[in-house]
Design a protein around this motif. Structure first.
Motif, mmCIF file in Angstrom:
data_model
loop_
_atom_site.group_PDB
_atom_site.id
_atom_site.type_symbol
_atom_site.label_atom_id
_atom_site.label_comp_id
_atom_site.label_asym_id
_atom_site.label_seq_id
_atom_site.Cartn_x
_atom_site.Cartn_y
_atom_site.Cartn_z
ATOM 1 N N UNK A 44 1.309 -0.795 -0.267
ATOM 2 C CA UNK A 44 -0.404 -0.115 0.094
ATOM 3 C C UNK A 44 0.703 1.400 0.086
ATOM 4 N N UNK A 45 0.479 2.543 -0.392
ATOM 5 C CA UNK A 45 0.315 3.421 -0.574
ATOM 6 C C UNK A 45 1.437 4.744 0.901
ATOM 7 N N UNK A 46 2.600 4.094 0.725
ATOM 8 C CA UNK A 46 2.580 4.993 2.539
ATOM 9 C C UNK A 46 3.014 6.700 2.392
ATOM 10 N N UNK A 47 3.110 7.106 1.123
ATOM 11 C CA UNK A 47 3.201 8.760 0.793
ATOM 12 C C UNK A 47 3.943 8.618 -0.281
ATOM 13 N N UNK A 48 3.561 9.750 -0.877
ATOM 14 C CA UNK A 48 4.451 9.922 -2.101
ATOM 15 C C UNK A 48 4.391 11.889 -2.280
ATOM 16 N N UNK A 49 5.176 12.044 -3.058
ATOM 17 C CA UNK A 49 5.135 13.197 -3.869
ATOM 18 C C UNK A 49 5.540 13.481 -5.024
ATOM 19 N N UNK A 50 4.923 15.238 -5.193
ATOM 20 C CA UNK A 50 4.707 15.217 -7.032
ATOM 21 C C UNK A 50 6.127 16.504 -6.609
ATOM 22 N N UNK A 51 6.740 16.659 -7.700
ATOM 23 C CA UNK A 51 7.804 17.354 -8.316
ATOM 24 C C UNK A 51 7.976 18.015 -9.469
ATOM 25 N N UNK A 52 8.144 19.201 -9.243
ATOM 26 C CA UNK A 52 8.064 19.764 -11.072
ATOM 27 C C UNK A 52 9.517 20.765 -11.029
#
Length: 453
Positions: free
Chosen positions: A240-248
């Motif tokens: 299961x997804x624990x955490x995620x991060x979008x970056x630009x």
């Protein structure tokens, strides 16, 4: 099939390479822009692969398919191979967008189930990175009475230089209680330990750690998000997804073909970063050697991920001269304050009219420099982020720091040196994780297969 992703089978100036950072500098004859995924697969299947672009130090080759006419390849047309001696997404020219995800493995998963998950992830990643749907049938080619096997938001989009990189966290080898869930404890790299606490850390457990990670980089954010979304879907019931991060907006260049980008403080970031073309340095500082132990990690690397909150509002009220003193470089050119241009080596001994060093003793560039850290260098692939605002109305923004290194000690040494960095007044480290990144994948294998041998 009616959709465009289905397959029938398995800064410095204005050069094209700098204008399109997903493409390596040798791009020549046949390249294209905006080619669809169906067109791309058709050309590859017919053997008309277009231009083959060499990338140094195992960065792989970018294949730009063409539908006619020559010209500079666009980032959208870039395709990096998934299989090779090293995983893509490390020395690959850094793309503009990121979706990073960390996963916790389900308590009910056994060793065979973990291997099955990695196999399915490998198969899907190999297809996605070539501009195909996650599996045959895709978003619209399957039964009307079953969920589509692909979520469909990337239909019609080109590959956009997508790379997918996998890593294994300490928890995969032994959980928090010390249990060896998958019979891997004896094969855990000795250096794969949670990072020590550093001065200024204010870590949030919910956005730290993880048993597995996936880094998806692309020049189109929708392509990167699509990859993580579908790989997360494949993992349902197993991880299961624990955490995620979008970056630009990449904050480092990983190739000499790329201009140095700027971070949210407005300074050029990553001027002295390891570049793919520095093949001897990459081999010495980035790739794990078989002699390093364990042998299964040879050709891989260690990945450190840090979510660094920037206190933007405070920084924006700092005088320009003080900003430059804290960094140790000019804000415009990016040159060291000891003189020269951006790529001039800093002279830490040079003094000014008052006999004080021109580069302050607590300047970031001095404390992070290899001469301060026993020669340690890292390959950085960080990204800017802005995740809305906090309850006080301040931007929740900063740097999602990613670095690859042969040993975690390289990062630890540099981060320890930065304890007296004057920039710390404007930074808060809120997330942290470390992963062992296996070497490259051969066709017919799954990522990390050597670990289970």
């Amino acid at each position: 099939m009616s959709d465009s992703r289905s397959s029938a089978g398995d800064a410095h100036s204005t050069s094209p390479a700098e204008a399109h950072p997903g493409t390596a500098p040798e791009a020549g004859a046949d390249s294209a822009s905006g080619v669809s995924r169906r067109q791309l697969f058709g050309f590859l299947g017919a053997g008309a692969a277009g231009a083959v672009v060499g990338a140094a130090a195992g960065a792989g080759v970018a294949v730009a398919a063409t539908s006619g006419g020559a010209g500079a390849a666009s980032p959208a047309a870039s395709v990096y191979p998934f299989f090779g001696a090293h995983q893509a997404g490390i020395v690959t020219p850094a793309q503009d967008r990121l979706h990073f995800a960390a996963f916790d493995v389900d308590d009910t998963l056994d060793r065979d189930g973990l291997m099955a998950l990695l196999t399915e992830w490998t198969d899907a990643a190999a297809r996605l990175s070539q501009g195909l749907e996650v599996a045959e049938g895709g978003a619209v080619g399957g039964s009307d009475y079953a969920p589509p096997v692909d979520t469909g938001e990337a239909l019609g989009l080109p590959a956009s230089g997508l790379t997918i990189t996998f890593g294994f966290g300490p928890g995969l080898f032994a959980d928090a209680s010390g249990a060896d869930r998958f019979g891997l404890a004896a094969r855990r790299p000795a250096m794969l330990e949670p990072l020590p606490r550093f001065q200024g850390d204010a870590l949030v457990p919910e956005i730290s750690g993880g048993d597995l990670c996936i880094q998806a980089c692309a020049d189109d954010p929708q392509v990167a998000v699509h990859a993580i979304r579908n790989l997360s879907r494949i993992a349902f019931g197993r991880a299961s997804l624990r955490w995620s991060q979008l970056g630009f907006g990449r904050t480092s260049s990983t190739s000499t073909t790329q201009a140095t980008p700027r971070n949210l403080f407005g300074f050029k970031d990553g001027t002295a970063n390891v570049k793919a073309e520095e093949t001897a340095t990459v081999d010495d500082q980035i790739w794990v050697h078989a002699s390093d132990e364990p042998a299964w990690l040879a050709g891989g690397s260690y990945l450190v991920a840090r979510r660094i909150r920037m206190i933007i509002e405070n920084w924006d009220r700092v005088q320009l001269g003080e900003q430059e003193m804290l960094v140790g470089r000019s804000k415009g050119e990016g040159a060291p304050l000891s003189g020269g241009t951006e790529f001039t080596e800093p002279d830490f001994e040079k003094t000014g009219a008052t006999d004080a060093p021109l580069i302050d003793t607590n300047a970031h560039v001095r404390l992070a420099h290899p001469t301060t850290n026993g020669g340690a260098r890292m390959l950085r692939r960080g990204y800017n982020f802005v995740d809305g605002n906090d309850s006080l109305g301040r931007l929740d923004a900063g740097l999602f720091f990613l670095s690859f290194q042969r040993s975690p000690q390289q990062f630890i040494d540099v981060q320890t040196s930065l304890a007296r960095d004057g920039l710390n007044e404007y930074l808060k480290h809120v997330g942290s994780a470390i992963f062992a990144v296996p070497g490259g994948v051969a066709e017919g294998e799954f990522v990390g297969q050597a670990l289970f041998a």
